[in-house]
Structure formats: C-alpha cells, structure tokens
Design a protein around this motif. Sequence first.
Motif, PDB file in Angstrom:
ATOM      1  N   SER A 193       0.836  -1.198   0.000  1.00 15.45           N
ATOM      2  CA  SER A 193       0.000   0.000   0.000  1.00 15.45           C
ATOM      3  C   SER A 193       0.871   1.248   0.000  1.00 15.45           C
ATOM      4  O   SER A 193       1.879   1.293   0.708  1.00 15.45           O
ATOM      5  N   PRO A 194       0.519   2.282  -0.779  1.00 21.85           N
ATOM      6  CA  PRO A 194       1.303   3.510  -0.782  1.00 21.85           C
ATOM      7  C   PRO A 194       0.985   4.389   0.420  1.00 21.85           C
ATOM      8  O   PRO A 194       1.637   5.371   0.674  1.00 21.85           O
ATOM      9  N   VAL A 195      -0.061   4.026   1.180  1.00 14.87           N
ATOM     10  CA  VAL A 195      -0.454   4.816   2.345  1.00 14.87           C
ATOM     11  C   VAL A 195       0.196   4.249   3.588  1.00 14.87           C
ATOM     12  O   VAL A 195       0.915   3.259   3.545  1.00 14.87           O
ATOM     13  N   ALA A 196      -0.049   4.874   4.727  1.00 16.26           N
ATOM     14  CA  ALA A 196       0.533   4.419   5.981  1.00 16.26           C
ATOM     15  C   ALA A 196       0.173   2.959   6.237  1.00 16.26           C
ATOM     16  O   ALA A 196      -0.946   2.525   5.972  1.00 16.26           O
ATOM     17  N   ALA A 197       1.138   2.203   6.735  1.00 16.92           N
ATOM     18  CA  ALA A 197       0.926   0.770   6.968  1.00 16.92           C
ATOM     19  C   ALA A 197      -0.190   0.552   7.976  1.00 16.92           C
ATOM     20  O   ALA A 197      -0.281   1.231   8.985  1.00 16.92           O
ATOM     21  N   ARG A 198      -1.055  -0.396   7.699  1.00 19.01           N
ATOM     22  CA  ARG A 198      -2.134  -0.731   8.616  1.00 19.01           C
ATOM     23  C   ARG A 198      -2.470  -2.201   8.460  1.00 19.01           C
ATOM     24  O   ARG A 198      -2.078  -2.838   7.499  1.00 19.01           O
ATOM     25  N   ARG A 199      -3.203  -2.745   9.416  1.00 17.24           N
ATOM     26  CA  ARG A 199      -3.437  -4.179   9.447  1.00 17.24           C
ATOM     27  C   ARG A 199      -4.307  -4.641   8.291  1.00 17.24           C
ATOM     28  O   ARG A 199      -4.081  -5.685   7.709  1.00 17.24           O
ATOM     29  N   THR A 200      -5.334  -3.884   7.921  1.00 15.97           N
ATOM     30  CA  THR A 200      -6.246  -4.293   6.857  1.00 15.97           C
ATOM     31  C   THR A 200      -6.264  -3.251   5.755  1.00 15.97           C
ATOM     32  O   THR A 200      -6.441  -2.066   6.019  1.00 15.97           O
ATOM     33  N   VAL A 201      -6.077  -3.679   4.515  1.00 15.65           N
ATOM     34  CA  VAL A 201      -6.112  -2.782   3.366  1.00 15.65           C
ATOM     35  C   VAL A 201      -7.086  -3.343   2.342  1.00 15.65           C
ATOM     36  O   VAL A 201      -6.987  -4.492   1.940  1.00 15.65           O
ATOM     37  N   THR A 202      -8.076  -2.544   1.953  1.00 23.00           N
ATOM     38  CA  THR A 202      -9.029  -2.964   0.929  1.00 23.00           C
ATOM     39  C   THR A 202      -8.609  -2.361  -0.405  1.00 23.00           C
ATOM     40  O   THR A 202      -8.378  -1.154  -0.507  1.00 23.00           O
ATOM     41  N   ILE A 203      -8.511  -3.210  -1.424  1.00 22.38           N
ATOM     42  CA  ILE A 203      -8.036  -2.753  -2.726  1.00 22.38           C
ATOM     43  C   ILE A 203      -9.122  -2.946  -3.775  1.00 22.38           C
ATOM     44  O   ILE A 203      -9.747  -3.998  -3.861  1.00 22.38           O
ATOM     45  N   THR A 204      -9.363  -1.919  -4.574  1.00 20.42           N
ATOM     46  CA  THR A 204     -10.308  -1.995  -5.682  1.00 20.42           C
ATOM     47  C   THR A 204      -9.540  -1.792  -6.986  1.00 20.42           C
ATOM     48  O   THR A 204      -8.831  -0.801  -7.146  1.00 20.42           O
ATOM     49  N   TYR A 205      -9.661  -2.750  -7.911  1.00 16.13           N
ATOM     50  CA  TYR A 205      -8.965  -2.660  -9.190  1.00 16.13           C
ATOM     51  C   TYR A 205      -9.945  -2.176 -10.257  1.00 16.13           C
ATOM     52  O   TYR A 205     -11.066  -2.658 -10.352  1.00 16.13           O
ATOM     53  N   ILE A 206      -9.501  -1.209 -11.065  1.00 16.05           N
ATOM     54  CA  ILE A 206     -10.393  -0.643 -12.083  1.00 16.05           C
ATOM     55  C   ILE A 206     -10.113  -1.216 -13.472  1.00 16.05           C
ATOM     56  O   ILE A 206     -10.938  -1.115 -14.369  1.00 16.05           O
ATOM     57  N   GLU A 207      -8.961  -1.820 -13.674  1.00 22.21           N
ATOM     58  CA  GLU A 207      -8.640  -2.395 -14.983  1.00 22.21           C
ATOM     59  C   GLU A 207      -9.112  -3.841 -15.050  1.00 22.21           C
ATOM     60  O   GLU A 207      -9.272  -4.506 -14.034  1.00 22.21           O
ATOM     61  N   SER A 208      -9.321  -4.331 -16.244  1.00 22.58           N
ATOM     62  CA  SER A 208      -9.771  -5.700 -16.440  1.00 22.58           C
ATOM     63  C   SER A 208      -8.620  -6.661 -16.183  1.00 22.58           C
ATOM     64  O   SER A 208      -7.465  -6.365 -16.514  1.00 22.58           O
ATOM     65  N   PRO A 209      -8.894  -7.833 -15.587  1.00 24.72           N
ATOM     66  CA  PRO A 209      -7.829  -8.805 -15.348  1.00 24.72           C
ATOM     67  C   PRO A 209      -7.276  -9.365 -16.648  1.00 24.72           C
ATOM     68  O   PRO A 209      -7.979  -9.469 -17.650  1.00 24.72           O
TER      69      PRO A 209
END
Length: 268
Positions: free
Chosen positions: A7-23
């Motif tokens: 994660s580019p943000v401050a480290a934390r225990r849980t990070v939720t990621i949303t991908y906008i490009e197609s796999p």
Amino acid sequence: GIPCTSSPVAARRTVTITYIESPRTIAPVVTVMGPVAHGEPTFRVVIRKPTVVDGAAGGITQHIWASLVPVGDSVISFIDTPGHAAFSSMRARGANTTDVVILVVAANDGVMPQTEEAINHAKAAGVSIVVAINKMDLQGADEERIKGDLAANDLTPEDWGGNIQMIPVSALKGDGVDKLLEAVVLESELLELKAHYEGQAQGVVIESELDKFRGAVATLLVQNGTLKVGDMVVCGSAVGKVKSIIGSDGSKLKSAEPSFAVEILGLS
C-alpha cells in the motif's frame, strides 16, 4: 503462507483494494510433488537449470526455490514448498499459492505411500494435476502399469478416457520434459488464470527468515497488482517498506508482477 498486501499509504493491518482495470492472463504457478526416490529433486533441477544461476547472491533459499520458465510464447512460474504437509498447511490458512501440481512417479517403481500422500494433498487443495512418469530410460520401466496404479487412486489418464495428462519423461536425460511443460501450459489455459496487473500488490509470503546481514527476508508470491520498490507492505503483524526486490536468479528488480516469486527486504 501469510497473506501480504502493499500500500502507498501508511501501513495498517487491513487494506481494501479496488482494481479498475480488467484482469489479464497470468502465468500458472506450479509445484512439483512426489517421492524423493522417484527423482523429484532431479526433475526440479532440470526444470530450473536454464533460468536460475546456482549460488547466486541473494537467490531463493534452499527451502523454497522459484523460477520463471519460458515455454514457447508462454511462461510457467515454478515454486516449491518445504514438504507435502506444508503445502496443505498453507492452503488451510487461506494461502492459495499453486494452480497446477506436477506429480512425479517413477516408471520402474510405482505408486508409493509418499505418492498417495502427495495425491491426497493436491486433491484436498483442489488444484489440477499433471503426472510426470519419470525414469523411462531405466530397465523395468512400465508406463502402462503406472497408469493402472494411478487410475486406482482416481487419477485416470486421458488415453484411458480420463482427464489427467500423463507424460513419460527421463529427468536424468531431459527426455520428454518439453512435452511435460507444454502439458502444464495446456492445463493452465483450461483454467483461464487471470489477475490484475495495475494497482497495489496482493500476494502471499511463502517463507521468511532473519538474515545476519540483510535483516528480515521474505519470499513473496505476487498474485494481484504490481509490487514496486518503495511500496509499504503489510503482512500479518509485520509492516515495512520494500527496500529491495530480488529475483530467483539473484538479480535486483524494480517491480514484480502477478505470478512472480521474489525475495523482498524491508519488513519488520
């Protein structure tokens, strides 16, 4: 087998990621299993020889090796876990690392208890199996008998009306290895494996250790997104910033895409 997220943000225990490009299509992640006496270690060396520099500084440890092997226009990512029990233990913790298992069986020996153990672990993990019938160059090799023994363990070969590819090989001489790798590529195409390349990385730490000179070193399999040097990383209670990404040949990389198994430095 611990889930890991960058994660580019401050480290934390849980990070939720949303991908906008197609796999997009990814390389299959493959593990080699089977009894040591059936040539499983030799087989692994034959596979990795063209792509891994033995003894390279900073290479993957003796417990887990990883390499990207080109097969025509495709690539296969090979990793090896330390033992069949560890393979299942990682799966039980939600660390789904492997897409295809290559099961090595000696043509002059047959199905052993260790073979049945490997079959059971692979089945429990729900992964595809491709069989390498090894030692075909030795006297007493009997391909049809091996197929019969495997069929008795619910692995029915394709030419017997089943869905398991069984390829005769000789790891010592290298015979049939190319055909086996092509069979793995075909198996992966049927699985339609895909992942996101853009965005924050998600993956699994397969192994970690404290190195006397380099500090905390983690072997990481990237499964989604792209890991870059400088990314913040969260892995369980461990956090850190990626200082270095090291490929299986010991070379330093700027980034690692899905299906790449690399060592990273910087975790606490």
